[in-house]
Design an enzyme around this catalytic site. Structure first.
Site, PDB file in Angstrom:
ATOM      1  N   ASP A   1       0.838  -1.203   0.000  1.00  0.00           N
ATOM      2  CA  ASP A   1       0.000   0.000   0.000  1.00  0.00           C
ATOM      3  C   ASP A   1       0.871   1.251   0.000  1.00  0.00           C
ATOM      4  OD1 ASP A   1       0.842  -0.115   2.611  1.00  0.00           O
ATOM      5  OD2 ASP A   1      -1.159  -0.040   3.513  1.00  0.00           O
ATOM      6  N   SER A   2       2.205   1.049  -0.007  1.00  0.00           N
ATOM      7  CA  SER A   2       3.132   2.163  -0.250  1.00  0.00           C
ATOM      8  C   SER A   2       2.823   2.822  -1.589  1.00  0.00           C
ATOM      9  CB  SER A   2       4.587   1.673  -0.233  1.00  0.00           C
ATOM     10  OG  SER A   2       4.744   0.567  -1.099  1.00  0.00           O
TER      11      SER A   2
ATOM     12  N   ASP B   1      -0.837  -6.384   0.067  1.00  0.00           N
ATOM     13  CA  ASP B   1      -1.069  -5.685   1.337  1.00  0.00           C
ATOM     14  C   ASP B   1      -2.558  -5.459   1.560  1.00  0.00           C
ATOM     15  OD1 ASP B   1       0.744  -4.833   3.201  1.00  0.00           O
ATOM     16  OD2 ASP B   1       1.371  -3.054   2.081  1.00  0.00           O
TER      17      ASP B   1
ATOM     18  N   LYS C   1      -0.748  -9.584   3.382  1.00  0.00           N
ATOM     19  CA  LYS C   1       0.034  -9.012   4.492  1.00  0.00           C
ATOM     20  C   LYS C   1      -0.869  -8.114   5.344  1.00  0.00           C
ATOM     21  CE  LYS C   1       3.498  -5.844   3.880  1.00  0.00           C
ATOM     22  NZ  LYS C   1       3.035  -4.676   4.641  1.00  0.00           N
TER      23      LYS C   1
ATOM     24  N   GLU D   1      -1.020  -5.607   8.888  1.00  0.00           N
ATOM     25  CA  GLU D   1      -0.345  -4.913   9.977  1.00  0.00           C
ATOM     26  C   GLU D   1      -1.041  -5.274  11.293  1.00  0.00           C
ATOM     27  OE1 GLU D   1       0.133  -0.709   9.212  1.00  0.00           O
ATOM     28  OE2 GLU D   1       0.922  -1.079   7.202  1.00  0.00           O
TER      29      GLU D   1
ATOM     30  N   GLU E   1       9.446  -3.891  10.351  1.00  0.00           N
ATOM     31  CA  GLU E   1       9.804  -2.594   9.753  1.00  0.00           C
ATOM     32  C   GLU E   1      10.345  -1.650  10.830  1.00  0.00           C
ATOM     33  OE1 GLU E   1       6.862  -0.913   7.141  1.00  0.00           O
ATOM     34  OE2 GLU E   1       7.900   1.016   7.038  1.00  0.00           O
TER      35      GLU E   1
HETATM   36  O1  KIV Z   1       3.553  -1.029   1.629  1.00  0.00           O
HETATM   37  C1  KIV Z   1       4.701  -1.463   1.513  1.00  0.00           C
HETATM   38  O2  KIV Z   1       5.368  -1.303   0.491  1.00  0.00           O
HETATM   39  C2  KIV Z   1       5.275  -2.175   2.642  1.00  0.00           C
HETATM   40  C3  KIV Z   1       6.753  -2.270   2.649  1.00  0.00           C
HETATM   41  C4  KIV Z   1       7.299  -0.995   3.168  1.00  0.00           C
HETATM   42  C5  KIV Z   1       7.233  -3.438   3.381  1.00  0.00           C
HETATM   43  O3  KIV Z   1       4.589  -2.602   3.518  1.00  0.00           O
END
Ligand code: KIV
Length: 272
Positions: free
Chosen positions: A52-53, A91, A120, A122, A189
């Site tokens: 989600d970056s 994510d 993934k 959090e 992280e």
């Molecule tokens: O969103 C993302 O790209 C991430 C990385 C920073 C691991 O979670």
């Protein structure tokens, strides 16, 4: 039959476990489109994350919080078309896992509509029940500890996590609980390297670090950071590989080589 299911070299959760057992470092990068996905796959990345970056490096937002499920699905679909070997992680964006039923539906969409191999999430031990549910349904989970960008307002900023004994002990416990709940991978992280080493040592599942020193089982960075093209500031733990490379392909290969040989991250890209 899809291209992915025909490929016997495809990285799976078993490959990742074997790599940890054999002390072979796992090299991971983010991607958001098919051309880069193909380039990373050809260069030998073991895992590609649609992070989600993308909210920050693609959309120019201040945080990952506004990123939606539909945006993630779009990028997941285009990235998956470029992958033959690498394992694809998607994510779960902010609030897509606010309840177990929402999370199940959204993780299911990633698996069915994008061909994701893992999702993934959090969060720490508070995600135990959700990880158990996804595991029971056959959805592999990567747990994300340490700095959790979706919780930036609760954390009071983008800061290194686990510096004092209480928060370090909590992270060690979160990692244990999530592994027992069925997580297949753990991402740390912005964590001091000694704590990341302890988490990696106690975990039987592979641990991937970003700003977590070089004693984890693998590394991940944001692709645009290693190419020096991210909008905004590149984090101190990241490294721009373009100045030494004659092409993007070469920069990516150099990053993968430095991860595999434990050359990256060095002291300058590590928190103590
Ligand atoms: O969103 C993302 O790209 C991430 C990385 C920073 C691991 O979670």
């Amino acid at each position: 039959m899809s291209v992915q299911s025909e490929n016997f070299n495809k990285v799976t959760i078993n490959t990742l476990r074997e790599m940890k057992a054999n002390e072979e470092k796992i090299a991971c990068l983010t991607a958001y489109d098919v051309s880069f996905a193909q380039l990373l796959d050809n260069a030998g990345a073991d895992i590609v994350l649609v992070g989600d970056s993308l909210g920050m490096v693609i959309q120019g937002l201040d945080s990952t919080i506004p990123v939606t499920m539909d945006e993630m699905i779009y990028h997941g679909q285009v990235v998956s078309r470029g992958l033959k070997r690498a394992l694809l992680i998607m994510d779960m964006p902010f609030m897509s896992d606010a309840s177990t039923s929402q999370a199940v539906e959204n993780a299911g969409r990633f698996m069915k509509e994008c061909g994701a191999n893992m999702v993934k999430l959090e969060g720490g031990a508070d995600q135990q029940e959700l990880v158990e549910t996804l595991t029971r349904l056959g959805i592999p989970v990567c747990a994300h500890l340490g700095l959790q960008p979706q919780r930036v307002h609760k954390l009071g900023g983008y800061k290194v996590q686990g510096r004092d004994k209480a928060t370090a002990d909590k992270m060690l416990n979160d990692a244990r609980v999530l592994e027992q709940a069925g997580a297949d991978l753990l991402l740390l992280e912005c964590v001091p390297d000694e704590l990341a080493r302890r988490v990696s040592e106690q975990s039987t599942i592979p641990v991937i670090g970003i700003g977590a020193g070089n004693q984890t089982d693998g590394q991940i960075l944001v692709l645009y950071d290693i190419l020096g093209i991210s909008a905004g500031r590149i984090p101190r733990f990241s490294k721009n590989y373009m100045p030494q490379a004659s092409s993007i392909q070469q920069a990516v290969e150099q990053y993968i080589e430095e991860v595999k040989s434990s050359k990256f991250p060095d002291k300058d890209h590590t928190f103590n």
